[in-house]
Design a protein around this motif. Sequence first.
Motif, PDB file in Angstrom:
ATOM      1  N   ARG A 392       0.821  -1.218   0.000  1.00  0.00           N
ATOM      2  CA  ARG A 392       0.000   0.000   0.000  1.00  0.00           C
ATOM      3  C   ARG A 392       0.856   1.270   0.000  1.00  0.00           C
ATOM      4  N   ASN A 393       2.020   1.192   0.636  1.00  0.00           N
ATOM      5  CA  ASN A 393       2.833   2.408   0.838  1.00  0.00           C
ATOM      6  C   ASN A 393       4.025   2.547  -0.087  1.00  0.00           C
ATOM      7  N   GLU A 394       4.295   1.530  -0.907  1.00  0.00           N
ATOM      8  CA  GLU A 394       5.560   1.600  -1.660  1.00  0.00           C
ATOM      9  C   GLU A 394       5.594   2.795  -2.619  1.00  0.00           C
ATOM     10  N   ALA A 395       4.439   3.129  -3.206  1.00  0.00           N
ATOM     11  CA  ALA A 395       4.425   4.275  -4.137  1.00  0.00           C
ATOM     12  C   ALA A 395       4.733   5.563  -3.363  1.00  0.00           C
ATOM     13  N   ALA A 396       4.197   5.658  -2.146  1.00  0.00           N
ATOM     14  CA  ALA A 396       4.435   6.864  -1.333  1.00  0.00           C
ATOM     15  C   ALA A 396       5.900   6.940  -0.899  1.00  0.00           C
ATOM     16  N   PHE A 397       6.491   5.790  -0.588  1.00  0.00           N
ATOM     17  CA  PHE A 397       7.907   5.759  -0.198  1.00  0.00           C
ATOM     18  C   PHE A 397       8.771   6.258  -1.354  1.00  0.00           C
ATOM     19  N   LYS A 398       8.476   5.720  -2.535  1.00  0.00           N
ATOM     20  CA  LYS A 398       9.219   6.106  -3.739  1.00  0.00           C
ATOM     21  C   LYS A 398       9.072   7.626  -3.985  1.00  0.00           C
ATOM     22  N   LYS A 399       7.807   8.091  -3.917  1.00  0.00           N
ATOM     23  CA  LYS A 399       7.543   9.504  -4.190  1.00  0.00           C
ATOM     24  C   LYS A 399       8.293  10.404  -3.194  1.00  0.00           C
ATOM     25  N   GLY A 477       5.387   4.120   7.906  1.00  0.00           N
ATOM     26  CA  GLY A 477       4.527   4.762   6.899  1.00  0.00           C
ATOM     27  C   GLY A 477       4.990   6.177   6.613  1.00  0.00           C
ATOM     28  N   GLN A 478       4.066   6.996   6.136  1.00  0.00           N
ATOM     29  CA  GLN A 478       4.428   8.320   5.602  1.00  0.00           C
ATOM     30  C   GLN A 478       5.189   9.215   6.587  1.00  0.00           C
ATOM     31  N   THR A 479       4.779   9.196   7.864  1.00  0.00           N
ATOM     32  CA  THR A 479       5.461  10.072   8.829  1.00  0.00           C
ATOM     33  C   THR A 479       6.955   9.750   8.863  1.00  0.00           C
ATOM     34  N   GLU A 480       7.256   8.446   8.878  1.00  0.00           N
ATOM     35  CA  GLU A 480       8.665   8.037   8.952  1.00  0.00           C
ATOM     36  C   GLU A 480       9.364   8.263   7.607  1.00  0.00           C
ATOM     37  N   PHE A 481       8.628   8.108   6.491  1.00  0.00           N
ATOM     38  CA  PHE A 481       9.251   8.392   5.182  1.00  0.00           C
ATOM     39  C   PHE A 481       9.722   9.842   5.168  1.00  0.00           C
ATOM     40  N   ASP A 482       8.860  10.734   5.679  1.00  0.00           N
ATOM     41  CA  ASP A 482       9.209  12.162   5.683  1.00  0.00           C
ATOM     42  C   ASP A 482      10.446  12.415   6.553  1.00  0.00           C
ATOM     43  N   GLU A 483      10.485  11.721   7.682  1.00  0.00           N
ATOM     44  CA  GLU A 483      11.639  11.898   8.573  1.00  0.00           C
ATOM     45  C   GLU A 483      12.921  11.430   7.868  1.00  0.00           C
ATOM     46  N   LEU A 484      12.818  10.292   7.195  1.00  0.00           N
ATOM     47  CA  LEU A 484      13.987   9.782   6.457  1.00  0.00           C
ATOM     48  C   LEU A 484      14.430  10.788   5.400  1.00  0.00           C
TER      49      LEU A 484
END
Length: 502
Positions: A392-399, A477-484
């Motif tokens: 579900r989140n891979e596209a958001a991680f990539k983006k 998820g997204q919160t941690e993607f943003d932190e990364l």
Amino acid sequence: MAIKESKASKLTSALKPGKAPASKPAEAKADHATPLLDARKAGQEATPAMLKQAAKDNLFLHFTRHSPYQTNDIPIIAKAEGHHFWDINGKKYFDGISSLFSVNVGHGRERLAEAAAKQMKKLDYFPIWSHAHAPAIELAERILSYAPKNLSRVFFTTGGGEANETAWKLAKQYFKMTGKPMKHKVLTRAVAYHGTSHGALSLTGIPSMKKMFEPLVPSTFRVPNTNWYRAQDDFENEEAFAMWAANRVEEMILFEDPDTVAAFFIEPVQNSGGCFTSPPSYFKRVREICDKYDVLLVADETIDGFGRIGTMFASEKYGLEPDMLVCAKGITSAYQPLGALMMTEKLFEPFKHGTNIFSHGYTFAGHPVACAVALENLDIFDEEDLVGNVARNEAAFKKTLEKLKDLPIVGDVRGAGYFYAIELVRDKKTRESFNDEESEKLLRQFLSHHMYDNGLYCRSDDRGDPVVQLAPPLTIGQTEFDELEQKLRHSLSIAGEMFELM
Ligand SMILES: Cc1ncc(COP(=O)(O)O)c(C=O)c1O
């Protein structure tokens, strides 16, 4: 040659076997002081200072340059929880590569500790040599249920390298037993890593890692990987490039004589070099070629397996039906050491008869405690739908990671699922890479330290071209993607300034 400039010189320049290191002759340690044992006996806890000194005095770390640790402290990790860990000084870090592409469910899962304790109390250990035990039996059924349908038999190991070693040995023996005794050679892909034992290292396609241990096991041959970013521009698209790369497998089989080639090893997403993906057509073509020449196809999913790519096994994502599948790491989320080789029934068939035996095994392979932990780990996967979380989140991680492409130093962002590489370049337009000296300065002297000091643990590596790699726990998820992204942006911006990139 369709891959730009070979990295061979760069890969081999790191070690200079002819030159003796400029250090004093080694002296034996004066005594065998045991401050930690003494503290233990006195019922006291070792202090951080004692641990730091004892680490320097006694440990030989893996894949580690020890010279900086003659003066600096070795980082000592004290505890971990979720996608974080803390060092002995109390500093907190984001575990951006699941420690070693392994802790897929995240750290600190008490139920895995409980599963281990429960199993230890019931049956602490028994080898799976002419005997079996319930945890291994149940785990074999469980992992086969996630695997490509053609696979139906499991040989346990204690890690990925051993499973690759096993796959090659099995391939050799299988062909000896089925009337094709000359088939023994193996093909693997350039820059791929498959482990460190003599056999698995021979499969590995990284010259600098092998040089000091030559001569290795003969009869391994390299074919191109699918590094699309570094492919020459004369391909119409990635599909065309991947078809070219797949056809090199056929070419190499023919160069070597199909009667002598036993197996071809591939990672569906190749780690080393930086998360090289391939379109499904690549795997289809490779499968056709292997079938045509009776060459066994081995998928090394040591990293790719157990949800990393958004399906339980990456083979499923790419429609690949390998003859053997290697897995490890995420099978227990690294709470226990374990690996496995799954195979088709065809490969097991000769062993059903007479006195035939596969004279191969490991004391700790399929350890009951490791298998019990693996089962509980997989229960967590199911209950929390971790594979679904990645899908579900891979596209958001990539983006989110692709936002970094606005930085002058970021040439490419590639990967799949929760497994990404960011390739660093000197010049975005020409894709010019950093030379050896710059790469050393960029990765080892600056980036790895800066990211770590900034609380981010991930891999910066130049076994191919310089990359930063991410493989976080599958829970985020997204919160941690943003932190990364923010942490990476901070370090990569300064790195770009260091090289005056604009
Ligand atoms: C693709 C691949 N194969 C094999 C191995 C070796 O696994 P192990 O260290 O468990 O022997 C690794 C380790 O990272 C790997 O990434």
